[in-house]
Design a protein around this motif. Structure first.
Motif, PDB file in Angstrom:
ATOM      1  N   LEU A   1     -25.862 -44.363 -89.127  1.00  0.00           N
ATOM      2  CA  LEU A   1     -26.290 -45.740 -88.929  1.00  0.00           C
ATOM      3  C   LEU A   1     -25.626 -46.370 -87.716  1.00  0.00           C
ATOM      4  O   LEU A   1     -26.230 -47.191 -87.010  1.00  0.00           O
ATOM      5  CB  LEU A   1     -25.965 -46.558 -90.186  1.00  0.00           C
ATOM      6  CG  LEU A   1     -26.526 -47.973 -90.263  1.00  0.00           C
ATOM      7  CD1 LEU A   1     -28.043 -47.953 -90.222  1.00  0.00           C
ATOM      8  CD2 LEU A   1     -26.037 -48.665 -91.531  1.00  0.00           C
ATOM      9  N   MET A   2     -24.390 -45.971 -87.411  1.00  0.00           N
ATOM     10  CA  MET A   2     -23.642 -46.578 -86.318  1.00  0.00           C
ATOM     11  C   MET A   2     -23.878 -45.898 -84.981  1.00  0.00           C
ATOM     12  O   MET A   2     -23.480 -46.416 -83.934  1.00  0.00           O
ATOM     13  CB  MET A   2     -22.140 -46.581 -86.651  1.00  0.00           C
ATOM     14  CG  MET A   2     -21.800 -47.393 -87.901  1.00  0.00           C
ATOM     15  SD  MET A   2     -20.043 -47.449 -88.270  1.00  0.00           S
ATOM     16  CE  MET A   2     -19.428 -48.451 -86.940  1.00  0.00           C
TER      17      MET A   2
ATOM     18  N   ASP B   1     -26.324 -42.480 -94.005  1.00  0.00           N
ATOM     19  CA  ASP B   1     -24.866 -42.577 -94.121  1.00  0.00           C
ATOM     20  C   ASP B   1     -24.337 -43.442 -92.980  1.00  0.00           C
ATOM     21  O   ASP B   1     -25.027 -43.731 -92.007  1.00  0.00           O
ATOM     22  CB  ASP B   1     -24.219 -41.191 -94.119  1.00  0.00           C
ATOM     23  CG  ASP B   1     -24.572 -40.382 -92.880  1.00  0.00           C
ATOM     24  OD1 ASP B   1     -24.587 -40.954 -91.772  1.00  0.00           O
ATOM     25  OD2 ASP B   1     -24.849 -39.174 -93.011  1.00  0.00           O
ATOM     26  N   GLN B   2     -23.088 -43.843 -93.093  1.00  0.00           N
ATOM     27  CA  GLN B   2     -22.516 -44.805 -92.142  1.00  0.00           C
ATOM     28  C   GLN B   2     -22.458 -44.252 -90.735  1.00  0.00           C
ATOM     29  O   GLN B   2     -22.715 -44.973 -89.753  1.00  0.00           O
ATOM     30  CB  GLN B   2     -21.114 -45.213 -92.610  1.00  0.00           C
ATOM     31  CG  GLN B   2     -21.105 -45.998 -93.919  1.00  0.00           C
ATOM     32  CD  GLN B   2     -19.709 -46.396 -94.338  1.00  0.00           C
ATOM     33  OE1 GLN B   2     -18.733 -46.041 -93.676  1.00  0.00           O
ATOM     34  NE2 GLN B   2     -19.608 -47.119 -95.446  1.00  0.00           N
ATOM     35  N   GLU B   3     -22.142 -42.974 -90.583  1.00  0.00           N
ATOM     36  CA  GLU B   3     -22.020 -42.402 -89.240  1.00  0.00           C
ATOM     37  C   GLU B   3     -23.370 -42.426 -88.514  1.00  0.00           C
ATOM     38  O   GLU B   3     -23.448 -42.790 -87.339  1.00  0.00           O
ATOM     39  CB  GLU B   3     -21.492 -40.970 -89.327  1.00  0.00           C
ATOM     40  CG  GLU B   3     -20.047 -40.869 -89.778  1.00  0.00           C
ATOM     41  CD  GLU B   3     -19.547 -39.440 -89.720  1.00  0.00           C
ATOM     42  OE1 GLU B   3     -20.298 -38.563 -89.234  1.00  0.00           O
ATOM     43  OE2 GLU B   3     -18.404 -39.195 -90.149  1.00  0.00           O
TER      44      GLU B   3
END
Length: 507
Positions: free
Chosen positions: A403-404, A399-401
């Motif tokens: 990944l960042m 998910d984006q969280e």
């Protein structure tokens, strides 16, 4: 007598049989003939040798020259016979002494100026020299091009004398013992090894990393399935960095195969090879072949990793040639005139998308593939090949969280320490890795406890496993127990092993 006899070696697969180079000068019209089942490359030595001798300021005899490469029924190829042929002509014509020639073996391709160019298979040749020297009780020095000295010197007990040109070799035989020109190569001193990419660079994917750790500890094959961009290739390229350290024997075997193709690199000494052929590769490129059999990708990956990305995109007939090497650890290439056997004990890491578009089961819901299209895509990988892959895992998109976030993954060095400990435990217990266990050994070392056996029975009935799949699950469970330093295979080890044999996702 205008006759000189020298020793060299041919290449047939991984073997390097001895070749006797006989050079005879006779009266008659000037000619230069090479006999003894010589390939085109060997016959072209006539022009290279002639020009090299003349440019090195030697006299090329205007006589009838006959070169015999014995035994006559052994095929000879490449330019490695240039140097012994040139020295034989010089010795037979009296331009250099020939008393000491019997204590040496020679190999090297000559340029027109008389410089020595590198050859293929120098390490295989020194291997053969060591074996024959041990059997006969004698030791022979090996004169070869300087560019091949590093790989040839990996074999102990062989005196390696590198030379840069024909003139250097002649000066060596023209000097006395105290003034010998060629100096023995010092061996493996100064080898600088490269480093592997680190698992710490991979964000998330905890389950996939754990599965790869189990695979590394027990030498198991792996199939990763997931949408594009989830890190399958990134994980695979780092897998070699967590494998157990290579032994001297494994390193020599791997280097010998690389030497056959002329691609040995001293900087990769004792590093696990990593091969990643494109999915357009043919069956011959994968397993080896040709009129003069040469090793393919599976042999070049010996003692290392063979990564097959986009597995369903490979031709199905190409994939089927992997079935036997995965079981036996070697490949035998048969041709009408000859047969060659190459080692092929590799770990296969494969990656694929779950469907033609790649997004089956993705949270975005992008997939629009029909069930028939998904079934056709997945059926490109046959059941017998899937049966030989011990660990089959999904790799989900992050998910984006996650990944960042900054990477906080465990390093390859930390994983490699656990892998090496489990690997050492297996060799202390049974003398081999768990993946190589035979059925009687599986019964002896992988027998689960009562609860584990009950769970395994239920899985066999529900998933309709074959006998091979049953044995492979037991071997994976044994590896999981070794990583946990447990003497016996329990229910939790069986449960984790079953999770690693999940079928491809249904449409």
């Amino acid at each position: 007598m205008s006759l000189a006899i020298l020793k060299s070696r041919a290449l047939t697969g991984m073997e390097a049989p001895e070749v006797t180079v006989e050079v005879h000068l006779a009266n008659g019209l000037p000619s230069f003939t090479i006999v003894g089942l010589a390939d085109t490359e060997v016959k072209e030595a006539r022009e290279r040798v002639r020009a090299a001798l003349q440019n090195a300021r030697f006299e090329f005899p205007a006589r009838r020259i006959t070169v015999n490469l014995a035994p006559a029924d052994l095929p000879k190829e490449s330019g490695r016979f240039d140097l012994p042929i040139a020295l034989g002509i010089l010795a037979a014509s009296g331009q250099m002494p020939k008393e000491k020639l019997s204590h040496y073996e020679f190999a090297g391709e000559l340029s027109l100026s008389g410089d020595l160019r590198p050859i293929r298979g120098a390490l295989a040749m020194t291997f053969a020299m060591q074996r024959s020297g041990t059997a006969s009780g004698s030791r022979t020095a090996f004169i070869l091009p300087s560019d091949n000295a590093e790989e040839a010197s990996l074999v102990d007990d062989i005196a390696i004398l590198p030379a840069n040109s024909l003139l250097e070799v002649c000066a060596h035989f023209s000097s006395n013992e105290e003034e010998q020109q060629l100096k023995q190569h010092t061996g493996r001193n100064g080898f600088e090894t490269s480093s592997y990419p680190d698992f710490a660079e991979v964000k998330g994917q905890t389950q996939a990393k754990r599965a790869l750790e189990v695979a590394a500890a027990g030498s198991h094959n792996v199939l990763m399935s997931g949408p594009p961009g989830t890190g399958k290739t990134m994980l695979a390229t780092r897998f070699a960095g967590i494998l157990p350290p290579m032994t001297d024997e494994e390193a020599l075997e791997s280097a010998a195969v690389q030497s056959l193709t002329g691609h040995f690199e001293a900087s990769r000494w004792k590093m696990r090879p990593y091969r990643s052929p494109h999915h357009t590769a043919s069956g011959v490129a994968l397993v080896g072949g040709g009129n003069t059999p040469r090793p393919g990708e599976i042999s070049l990956a010996h003692c290392g990793v063979l990564f097959l990305d986009e597995l369903p995109e490979f031709d199905r007939r190409v994939l089927e040639v992997l079935r036997e090497p995965l079981e036996s650890g070697h490949i035998t290439i048969s041709r009408a005139a000859r047969q060659a056997t190459f080692p092929a004990r590799f770990q296969m890491i494969a990656a694929m998308n779950p469907c033609p578009c790649g997004y089956l089961g993705h949270a975005s819901g992008k997939c629009r593939c029909t069930p028939d299209a998904v079934a056709r895509y997945q059926s490109r990988i046959s059941g017998p090949l899937l049966d030989r892959i011990d660990i089959q895992i999904p790799v989900q998109a992050l998910d984006q969280e996650e990944l960042m976030k900054p990477s906080a993954s465990e390093s390859s060095a930390a994983i490699a320490r656990r892998v090496a400990q489990a690997y050492a435990l297996q060799h202390h217990r049974q003398g081999k890795s768990n993946n190589l266990l035979l059925p009687p050994e599986i019964d002896a070392y992988c027998k689960p406890d009562e609860k584990g056996e009950q769970l395994l029975r239920q899985a066999m009935v529900r998933l309709n496993w074959s006998a091979r799949a049953y044995h492979r699950v037991l071997k994976v469970a044994r590896t999981i127990a070794d990583l946990a330093e447990d003497a016996h295979v329990g229910q939790r080890h069986i449960a984790e092993a079953i999770q690693y044999r999940r079928a491809l996702q249904e449409p």
